[in-house]
Design an enzyme around this catalytic site. Structure first.
Site, PDB file in Angstrom:
ATOM      1  N   HIS A 243      -9.974 -13.542   6.101  1.00 39.01           N
ATOM      2  CA  HIS A 243      -8.795 -12.702   6.358  1.00 39.01           C
ATOM      3  C   HIS A 243      -9.243 -11.360   6.906  1.00 39.01           C
ATOM      4  O   HIS A 243     -10.323 -10.857   6.555  1.00 39.01           O
ATOM      5  CB  HIS A 243      -7.980 -12.473   5.084  1.00 39.01           C
ATOM      6  CG  HIS A 243      -7.247 -13.696   4.612  1.00 39.01           C
ATOM      7  ND1 HIS A 243      -6.282 -14.324   5.367  1.00 39.01           N
ATOM      8  CD2 HIS A 243      -7.345 -14.397   3.463  1.00 39.01           C
ATOM      9  CE1 HIS A 243      -5.807 -15.360   4.695  1.00 39.01           C
ATOM     10  NE2 HIS A 243      -6.439 -15.438   3.539  1.00 39.01           N
TER      11      HIS A 243
ATOM     12  N   ASN B 115      -3.762 -25.392   9.040  1.00 34.94           N
ATOM     13  CA  ASN B 115      -2.837 -24.247   9.103  1.00 34.94           C
ATOM     14  C   ASN B 115      -3.298 -23.197  10.106  1.00 34.94           C
ATOM     15  O   ASN B 115      -3.483 -22.021   9.783  1.00 34.94           O
ATOM     16  CB  ASN B 115      -2.612 -23.637   7.716  1.00 34.94           C
ATOM     17  CG  ASN B 115      -3.891 -23.147   7.056  1.00 34.94           C
ATOM     18  OD1 ASN B 115      -4.989 -23.536   7.442  1.00 34.94           O
ATOM     19  ND2 ASN B 115      -3.742 -22.289   6.073  1.00 34.94           N
TER      20      ASN B 115
ATOM     21  N   HIS C  80     -13.108 -28.765   2.915  1.00 36.42           N
ATOM     22  CA  HIS C  80     -11.973 -27.835   2.878  1.00 36.42           C
ATOM     23  C   HIS C  80     -12.407 -26.458   3.364  1.00 36.42           C
ATOM     24  O   HIS C  80     -12.932 -25.650   2.598  1.00 36.42           O
ATOM     25  CB  HIS C  80     -11.452 -27.752   1.443  1.00 36.42           C
ATOM     26  CG  HIS C  80     -10.155 -27.044   1.295  1.00 36.42           C
ATOM     27  ND1 HIS C  80      -9.224 -27.408   0.349  1.00 36.42           N
ATOM     28  CD2 HIS C  80      -9.607 -26.001   1.958  1.00 36.42           C
ATOM     29  CE1 HIS C  80      -8.172 -26.611   0.438  1.00 36.42           C
ATOM     30  NE2 HIS C  80      -8.392 -25.737   1.418  1.00 36.42           N
TER      31      HIS C  80
ATOM     32  N   ASP D  55     -13.049 -24.007   0.330  1.00 37.33           N
ATOM     33  CA  ASP D  55     -11.787 -23.340   0.671  1.00 37.33           C
ATOM     34  C   ASP D  55     -12.071 -21.995   1.334  1.00 37.33           C
ATOM     35  O   ASP D  55     -11.373 -21.001   1.098  1.00 37.33           O
ATOM     36  CB  ASP D  55     -10.899 -23.168  -0.560  1.00 37.33           C
ATOM     37  CG  ASP D  55      -9.436 -22.847  -0.196  1.00 37.33           C
ATOM     38  OD1 ASP D  55      -9.084 -22.895   1.002  1.00 37.33           O
ATOM     39  OD2 ASP D  55      -8.646 -22.552  -1.110  1.00 37.33           O
TER      40      ASP D  55
END
Length: 433
Positions: free
Chosen positions: A309, A92, A58, A305
């Site tokens: 950003h 995504n 992930h 995960d």
């Protein structure tokens, strides 16, 4: 094809020191004081523990679409530095990885970079919109051979659509990985629903939002006769549901993130949005339950995960910040801190949760393998006795949103080997091909 490599003085799974001879990408021989020809490269392990290279089920590499925050090359570099030899890149992106055009691009780009095997995760639904199933069969048959599908970041909340996805997945022999979040329970929510959020005036995100989907999807997997995987389990209730489902013979697996093992919602006191993540940091009792569940095998594996950003997406009001944290370079150290030091896992246990189980769940036949002659030379060399202080700006990622900035953590990855080729040597990642 890789040349010969002799790795001296390493301890498989923390055992006795040996040498490992690698030939043409595979482990050729293991023993004491091995010798090789003059053309062999030598890597001095200096007594390091050697484990199978880690597998991350992930991660978010952001390419295509958000190359300002991460690329396949920079994310692969971070992974190699963290001891990873394979990662699964979530769908995504922009455009969404809902067709072979995108998934094959991600696969090929990862192979070009060559630092880790980058396996694209295909979207379950077109555009992650939760309305129409994506072409899972075409992605599974493409060059990338997509073997896992997820709308991660969004929940497939329509139960009929999720049922159909599981049925198709059974026929294709692929894995459906669910972001467990009932959206009607989390509308406007930004922090775990508890005393801390109430005191700070942050809208609450209940445990039931996750647990209700875990329970529903366990039942759907039971009826479909197939398997389902739960992304980033975060509550003690999810642990209890996983125990129940396994007791019913349901084929369900789950992962936990390093940040949910180490951190809790007390971190929100500063309103620093670096601590905003989806699902949110929970309470101390959830953290304890997750650690024990990982030790007991109720939760199968650790998955980072890793979610880069840009600064402007984090340096803003907590409510408006994007959720997500960096994780690839700090994962092992956090597992050592939370699981090895307290005695919950030994080094074989670390290999199981960071390499073997994720490789088994995702169907990777060449990763997570035993350290023995004849197996692929995908390895991570770990110095468990050193400490390092996390400096977000110094990490390989293009972004710096690590909640562990300034923390001193145990254990360092001193080298990573992918099919006999050194991809990280003492913190130096080789140049991309």
């Amino acid at each position: 094809m890789s040349g010969d490599l002799l790795i001296r003085n390493v301890r498989p799974y923390g055992g006795d020191a040996v040498d490992i001879l690698v030939r043409e990408g595979d482990i050729a021989e293991i023993g004491a004081d091995l010798t090789a020809g003059t053309d062999v490269d030598v890597l001095d392990g200096a007594g390091a523990i050697v484990l199978p290279g880690f597998v991350d089920m992930h991660t978010h590499l952001r390419e295509p679409g958000r190359e300002d925050t991460e690329t396949i090359e920079t994310g692969s570099a971070a992974a190699a530095l963290g001891g990873y030899t394979a990662v699964f890149a979530m769908a995504n992106t922009d455009p969404v990885a809902d067709s072979p055009v995108i998934t094959d691009y991600v696969w090929r780009r990862g192979q070009e970079v060559g630092l880790v095997d980058v396996h694209p995760v295909g979207a379950i639904t077109v555009g992650l919109e939760g309305k129409q199933l994506a072409e899972m069969g075409a992605m599974a048959a493409g060059a990338a051979r997509v073997r896992m599908f997820s709308d991660d970041g969004k929940c497939v909340d329509d139960p009929l659509l999720m049922r159909r996805a599981l049925e198709y997945a059974k026929g294709l022999d692929v894995l459906i990985a669910q972001h467990a979040e009932e959206p009607r329970l989390t509308k406007g929510a930004i922090a775990h629903e508890g005393a801390t959020a109430a005191r700070l005036g942050l809208s609450g995100w209940p445990r039931a939002a996750e647990e209700s989907i875990v329970a529903r999807d366990a039942l759907l997997a039971r009826d479909a006769g197939t398997r389902v995987h739960i992304c980033h389990a975060s509550t003690e209730g999810t642990v209890e549901l996983l125990k129940w489902a396994r007791g019913q013979g349901i084929s369900i697996t789950a992962e936990v993130t390093p940040h949910h093992l180490l951190l809790d919602d007390s971190r929100l006191e500063t309103y620093d949005a670096v601590n905003k993540v989806n699902p949110p940091l929970r309470e101390g009792r959830d953290k304890v339950a997750l650690r024990q569940a990982l030790a007991d095998g109720i939760i199968d594996c650790v998955a980072t995960d890793h979610a880069p950003h840009a600064a402007q997406e984090k340096c803003c009001e907590f409510a408006n910040a994007r959720p997500g944290m960096l994780g690839l370079q700090t994962a092992l150290s956090i597992v050592i801190e939370t699981m090895v030091k307290p005695g919950l896992l030994d080094w074989r246990g670390v290999a199981a949760v960071m390499s073997e189980r994720p490789a088994q769940i995702t169907g990777l036949s060449d990763h997570g393998r035993p350290i023995t002659a004849g197996e692929p030379a995908n390895l991570a060399l770990v110095d468990p006795d050193t400490e390092w202080t996390v400096q977000s700006e110094a990490l390989a990622s293009l972004s710096a949103n690590s909640p562990f900035d300034g923390l001193t953590l145990p254990g360092t990855v001193i080298a990573t080997v992918l099919r006999g080729e050194i991809t990280n040597n003492g913190g130096k990642v080789r140049s991309a091909q």
